[in-house]
Design a protein around this motif. Structure first.
Motif, PDB file in Angstrom:
ATOM      1  N   THR A  14       0.983  -1.200  -0.134  1.00 47.29           N
ATOM      2  CA  THR A  14       0.483  -0.127  -0.251  1.00 47.29           C
ATOM      3  C   THR A  14       0.608   1.467   0.014  1.00 47.29           C
ATOM      4  N   ASN A  15       2.182   1.249   0.462  1.00 48.37           N
ATOM      5  CA  ASN A  15       3.106   2.393   0.005  1.00 48.37           C
ATOM      6  C   ASN A  15       3.718   2.608  -0.124  1.00 48.37           C
ATOM      7  N   VAL A  16       4.281   2.663  -1.223  1.00 49.74           N
ATOM      8  CA  VAL A  16       5.922   2.301  -1.701  1.00 49.74           C
ATOM      9  C   VAL A  16       6.734   3.376  -2.516  1.00 49.74           C
ATOM     10  N   ARG A  17       7.792   4.179  -2.380  1.00 51.48           N
ATOM     11  CA  ARG A  17       7.488   5.694  -2.738  1.00 51.48           C
ATOM     12  C   ARG A  17       9.020   5.145  -2.847  1.00 51.48           C
ATOM     13  N   LEU A  18       9.438   6.016  -4.199  1.00 53.90           N
ATOM     14  CA  LEU A  18      11.099   6.227  -4.571  1.00 53.90           C
ATOM     15  C   LEU A  18      11.352   8.068  -4.240  1.00 53.90           C
ATOM     16  N   SER A  19      12.778   7.460  -4.069  1.00 53.64           N
ATOM     17  CA  SER A  19      12.919   9.021  -4.391  1.00 53.64           C
ATOM     18  C   SER A  19      14.448   9.781  -5.418  1.00 53.64           C
ATOM     19  N   VAL A  20      14.537  10.604  -5.674  1.00 52.74           N
ATOM     20  CA  VAL A  20      15.752  10.932  -6.442  1.00 52.74           C
ATOM     21  C   VAL A  20      16.566  12.343  -6.013  1.00 52.74           C
ATOM     22  N   VAL A  21      17.929  12.245  -5.430  1.00 50.40           N
ATOM     23  CA  VAL A  21      18.459  13.314  -4.850  1.00 50.40           C
ATOM     24  C   VAL A  21      19.868  13.459  -5.735  1.00 50.40           C
ATOM     25  N   PRO A  22      20.319  14.028  -6.069  1.00 42.83           N
ATOM     26  CA  PRO A  22      19.276  15.922  -6.202  1.00 42.83           C
ATOM     27  C   PRO A  22      18.013  15.473  -7.687  1.00 42.83           C
ATOM     28  N   PRO A  23      16.850  16.270  -6.845  1.00 43.56           N
ATOM     29  CA  PRO A  23      15.488  16.114  -7.885  1.00 43.56           C
ATOM     30  C   PRO A  23      15.963  16.515  -9.215  1.00 43.56           C
ATOM     31  N   SER A  24      15.460  15.809 -10.048  1.00 43.04           N
ATOM     32  CA  SER A  24      15.615  16.354 -11.576  1.00 43.04           C
ATOM     33  C   SER A  24      15.219  17.996 -11.892  1.00 43.04           C
ATOM     34  N   PRO A  25      16.315  18.326 -12.691  1.00 42.55           N
ATOM     35  CA  PRO A  25      16.838  18.156 -13.983  1.00 42.55           C
ATOM     36  C   PRO A  25      18.216  17.796 -12.997  1.00 42.55           C
ATOM     37  N   VAL A  26      19.336  17.067 -13.685  1.00 39.09           N
ATOM     38  CA  VAL A  26      20.431  16.815 -13.067  1.00 39.09           C
ATOM     39  C   VAL A  26      21.859  17.717 -14.377  1.00 39.09           C
ATOM     40  N   THR A  27      23.478  17.309 -14.129  1.00 35.50           N
ATOM     41  CA  THR A  27      23.574  17.689 -14.232  1.00 35.50           C
ATOM     42  C   THR A  27      24.645  16.556 -14.935  1.00 35.50           C
ATOM     43  N   ASP A  28      25.616  15.887 -16.434  1.00 33.18           N
ATOM     44  CA  ASP A  28      25.960  14.843 -16.243  1.00 33.18           C
ATOM     45  C   ASP A  28      27.880  14.395 -15.942  1.00 33.18           C
ATOM     46  N   GLN A  29      27.746  15.500 -14.725  1.00 32.53           N
ATOM     47  CA  GLN A  29      29.030  15.269 -13.580  1.00 32.53           C
ATOM     48  C   GLN A  29      28.710  15.153 -12.404  1.00 32.53           C
ATOM     49  N   ILE A  30      27.645  14.696 -12.312  1.00 38.50           N
ATOM     50  CA  ILE A  30      27.386  14.577 -10.559  1.00 38.50           C
ATOM     51  C   ILE A  30      27.103  12.658 -10.202  1.00 38.50           C
ATOM     52  N   GLU A  31      27.190  12.568  -8.981  1.00 38.51           N
ATOM     53  CA  GLU A  31      26.619  11.403  -8.816  1.00 38.51           C
ATOM     54  C   GLU A  31      24.975  11.018  -8.780  1.00 38.51           C
ATOM     55  N   ILE A  32      23.666  10.783  -8.753  1.00 38.75           N
ATOM     56  CA  ILE A  32      22.528  10.574  -8.059  1.00 38.75           C
ATOM     57  C   ILE A  32      22.772   9.420  -7.164  1.00 38.75           C
ATOM     58  N   GLU A  33      21.840   9.613  -5.632  1.00 35.09           N
ATOM     59  CA  GLU A  33      21.411   9.115  -5.135  1.00 35.09           C
ATOM     60  C   GLU A  33      19.782   8.674  -4.962  1.00 35.09           C
ATOM     61  N   ILE A  34      19.885   7.238  -5.616  1.00 36.20           N
ATOM     62  CA  ILE A  34      18.029   6.520  -5.492  1.00 36.20           C
ATOM     63  C   ILE A  34      18.035   5.540  -4.407  1.00 36.20           C
ATOM     64  N   ARG A  35      16.520   6.195  -3.189  1.00 38.60           N
ATOM     65  CA  ARG A  35      16.571   6.269  -2.670  1.00 38.60           C
ATOM     66  C   ARG A  35      14.955   5.466  -2.302  1.00 38.60           C
ATOM     67  N   GLY A  36      14.212   4.708  -2.042  1.00 40.48           N
ATOM     68  CA  GLY A  36      12.850   4.204  -1.753  1.00 40.48           C
ATOM     69  C   GLY A  36      12.946   3.486  -0.506  1.00 40.48           C
ATOM     70  N   SER A  37      11.244   3.109  -0.303  1.00 38.94           N
ATOM     71  CA  SER A  37      11.372   2.816   0.712  1.00 38.94           C
ATOM     72  C   SER A  37       9.717   1.212   0.516  1.00 38.94           C
ATOM     73  N   VAL A  38       9.571   0.865   1.157  1.00 40.53           N
ATOM     74  CA  VAL A  38       8.550  -0.421   1.411  1.00 40.53           C
ATOM     75  C   VAL A  38       7.813  -0.557   2.808  1.00 40.53           C
ATOM     76  N   ARG A  39       6.248  -0.209   2.111  1.00 34.72           N
ATOM     77  CA  ARG A  39       5.826   0.184   4.045  1.00 34.72           C
ATOM     78  C   ARG A  39       4.851  -1.511   3.912  1.00 34.72           C
ATOM     79  N   ASN A  40       4.588  -2.220   5.662  1.00 34.10           N
ATOM     80  CA  ASN A  40       3.927  -3.288   5.460  1.00 34.10           C
ATOM     81  C   ASN A  40       3.442  -3.234   6.328  1.00 34.10           C
ATOM     82  N   PRO A  41       1.953  -2.578   5.672  1.00 28.74           N
ATOM     83  CA  PRO A  41       1.217  -3.204   6.879  1.00 28.74           C
ATOM     84  C   PRO A  41      -0.070  -4.019   7.607  1.00 28.74           C
TER      85      PRO A  41
END
Length: 483
Positions: A14-41
Motif C-alpha cells: 500500500t505504500n511504495v515510495r521512490l526519491s531521487v537526490v538531487p531532484p531532476s534536472p541534474v547534469t552528467d557530472q554528478i552522482e545521484i542517490e536513488i532512495r526508496g521505501s516499502v511499507r508493510n501494514p
C-alpha cells in the motif's frame, strides 16, 4: 516528487515510495542517490523483491535488486548511487516491488543535462517563509503574506513551478521568537510540553497556539498543489528556539516530526525535513556569553542530528534531513562536522557569496566541505542568497548586512528590509558557484512574484526580478544544456 501507481492492487503493497537526490534536472557530472521505501501494514513479516530499472523493466536496465524483509506494520528503506555520465537525456526511474503474485510500481522522471560542471546553473528550489519572522526584514512582504488564502498559496506554487523552482523548503511550521540560552527561555526536556508557547502554521494537536492567518492550513494547500505538479517539499521542523539543540529541543522536534508525518505523510511530494533552528559554521552557541559551553553544545548538536536522523529513517526512510549552516569558520569545528555529516542527508550552505568572516576564500571552503560530504555520503547543496540588504541612504541592494559589535565582542546584525538582488549579480554567481549539484535560493515569497498573482509580496521589484530570472531560465532551458 510524485509517486505514480502503475500496476498492482490494494494489497500489502500500500505504500511504495521512490526519491531521487538531487531532484531532476541534474547534469552528467554528478552522482545521484536513488532512495526508496516499502511499507508493510500486515500483521506478519513479509519479504518483498525490490528492483529499480532505468527506463524499461528488463534485465539489461536493472540498477538494483534486493529481497527486503519488512517487519509487520513496519517499513524498510534502501539507497543506491549511480553516476549520471553517459545518461544525457530524459529518463524514467522505475521501482518494482513484488510480494507473491502481486506487483506494484512507482516512478520518477530524471532529466540529465550535458555540462562541463556539476551545476545546472539554475535555481531549482527555494525557501518559502509562510510569514517572515522579522517584521523589519519582511517589511515589503509580510503585509501581503498575512492575507494569503489557500488559493494564493496554490497560485504562488504554480509561479515557482513555471520557472523551474520545483523544490520548496518551508522555513518553519511553528513560530516561537526566542533563542538558545537561559537568558531567553526556561524550556527543558522535562517541561517543554507544558510551557512551550509557540504558534503553529497548521492545525496541530500538540499545543494550542496558532498563527492568525486567513489560511488555516497552508501546508496542506502547498502539498496538495505540489502533488499535482510533481514537485518536492521539505517541511520545516521548527522553531523550538533559534540555534537550540538541547535535549528539550530534540524531544520537541521528535514530537513535531511524528505529528507532521501523521498529517501529511500521504502526500507524494513530501520529500524531506528541514531543521529550522540553523547552525553557525564553527558550531558554537550564537552568543559569546555562552562560549564556556562549546563542548557541551557540540555534543548536543551531534546527539540531536543522530537521533532525529534515526527517527526519520525509522518513520519514512525515503525522505531526507536537511540543514542550512553558514559558510564561516568550518575548520574550527572540523572534527564535529565530519561526525555530524554522517547524520544529515543534505547540507545546504548559506553565505558562500558573502565576504568570508574567517578570511578563508570561498573556493577553499567549498572544496573542504565537499570532501567531508563525499566521505560521509552527504549531499552538498548551496543556499543562494537572492536578496540584498536595504541600507539607509543607499538605493542598490547590498550583499552584506548592517551590523555592530556588542561590548562582549558578539556581532549584532541590525535588521533592515530585504529586497531582490540584481539579476546580473545572481547570473554571475550562478556561473561562479558551479561546483554544486543543486541550487536552492532564499527565498521566493517577497523576492519573486509571478506577474499574474492576485497578491504580489515584494511589489513591483519582486515582479521584475521574477521576469528577469524567467528570461534567464528560459534561455538555459531552450538550449537544453547547462553550459
Amino acid at each position: 516528487m510524485k509517486v505514480k501507481s502503475m500496476t498492482g492492487t490494494d494489497c500489502l503493497l500500500t505504500n511504495v515510495r521512490l526519491s531521487v537526490v538531487p531532484p531532476s534536472p541534474v547534469t552528467d557530472q554528478i552522482e545521484i542517490e536513488i532512495r526508496g521505501s516499502v511499507r508493510n501494514p500486515g500483521e506478519s513479516s513479509e519479504t518483498f523483491e525490490t528492483c529499480v530499472y532505468l527506463d524499461t523493466v528488463r534485465q539489461e536496465s536493472l540498477l538494483y535488486r534486493e529481497q527486503l524483509e519488512v517487519p509487520a506494520n513496519g517499513v524498510r528503506g534502501f539507497s543506491l548511487r549511480h553516476r549520471t555520465l553517459g545518461w544525457v537525456g530524459k529518463h524514467t526511474l522505475l521501482m518494482e516491488v513484488t510480494a507473491g503474485s502481486q506487483t506494484r510500481r512507482c516512478q520518477q522522471v530524471l532529466e540529465v543535462l550535458a555540462s562541463d560542471t556539476r551545476s545546472t546553473r539554475r535555481i531549482s528550489g527555494a525557501w518559502v517563509g509562510l510569514l517572515h519572522w522579522s517584521e523589519a526584514e519582511g517589511a515589503y512582504w509580510n503585509p501581503e503574506l498575512a492575507q494569503f488564502t489557500a488559493a494564493d498559496w496554490r497560485e504562488h506554487v504554480r509561479g515557482m513551478h513555471a520557472i523551474g523552482m520545483d523544490t520548496i523548503i518551508i522555513q518553519e511550521t511553528w513560530r516561537n521568537p526566542t533563542w538558545y540560552g537561559i537568558h531567553y527561555h526556561q524550556m527543558t526536556e522535562a517541561n517543554y510540553r507544558t510551557i512551550y508557547a509557540g504558534r503553529a502554521f497548521y492545525p496541530s494537536s500538540l499545543w494550542p497556539g496558532r498563527m492568525d492567518l486567513p489560511c488555516a492550513d497552508p501546508l496542506e494547500a502547498i502539498l496538495d498543489e505540489t502533488d499535482r505538479l510533481n514537485m518536492q517539499v521539505f517541511l520545516g521542523l521548527g522553531n523550538y528556539a533559534h540555534f537550540d539543540y538541547t535535549p528539550g529541543s530534540l524531544a520537541w522536534h521528535l514530537d513535531v516530526l511524528r505529528e507532521l508525518w501523521s498529517l501529511y505523510g500521504h502526500h507524494p511530494s513530501l520529500y524531506g525535513w528541514y531543521v529550522s533552528e540553523e547552525l553557525n559554521g564553527w558550531i558554537k552557541p550564537h552568543e559569546m556569553r555562552y562560549w564556556d559551553r562549546i563542548d557541551e553544545f557540540r555534543a548536543e548538536v551531534l546527539t540531536f542530528f543522530e537521533t532525529l536522523h534515526g527517527a526519520i529513517r525509522s518513520l519514512a526512510p525515503h525522505t531526507l534531513l536537511m540543514m542550512a549552516p553558514d559558510s564561516h569558520h568550518h575548520a574550527d569545528a572540523a572534527d564535529t562536522w565530519q561526525q555530524l555529516l554522517h547524520h544529515c542527508d543534505i547540507v545546504c550552505v548559506q553565505g558562500y557569496q558573502r565576504a568570508p568572516a574567517d578570511g578563508v576564500p570561498a573556493a577553499e571552503v567549498i572544496r573542504r566541505m565537499q570532501g567531508w560530504c563525499d566521505a560521509a555520503g552527504a549531499h552538498h547543496w548551496i543556499d543562494l542568497e537572492i536578496f540584498g540588504f536595504e541600507h539607509p541612504g543607499v538605493t542598490e541592494p547590498q550583499r552584506e548586512s548592517v551590523s555592530r559589535i556588542l561590548p562582549d565582542g558578539t556581532t549584532d546584525f541590525i535588521q533592515t528590509p530585504l529586497i531582490p538582488q540584481r539579476m546580473d549579480l545572481i547570473r554571475a554567481e550562478l556561473n561562479q558557484l558551479s561546483a554544486f549539484e543543486y541550487v536552492c535560493a532564499y527565498q521566493y515569497p517577497g523576492l519573486l512574484a509571478a506577474p499574474g498573482c492576485r497578491l504580489k509580496p515584494g511589489g513591483t521589484r519582486a515582479v521584475q526580478f521574477y521576469r528577469d530570472y524567467q528570461a534567464y531560465w528560459k534561455r538555459l532551458k531552450q538550449a537544453g544544456i547547462s553550459r
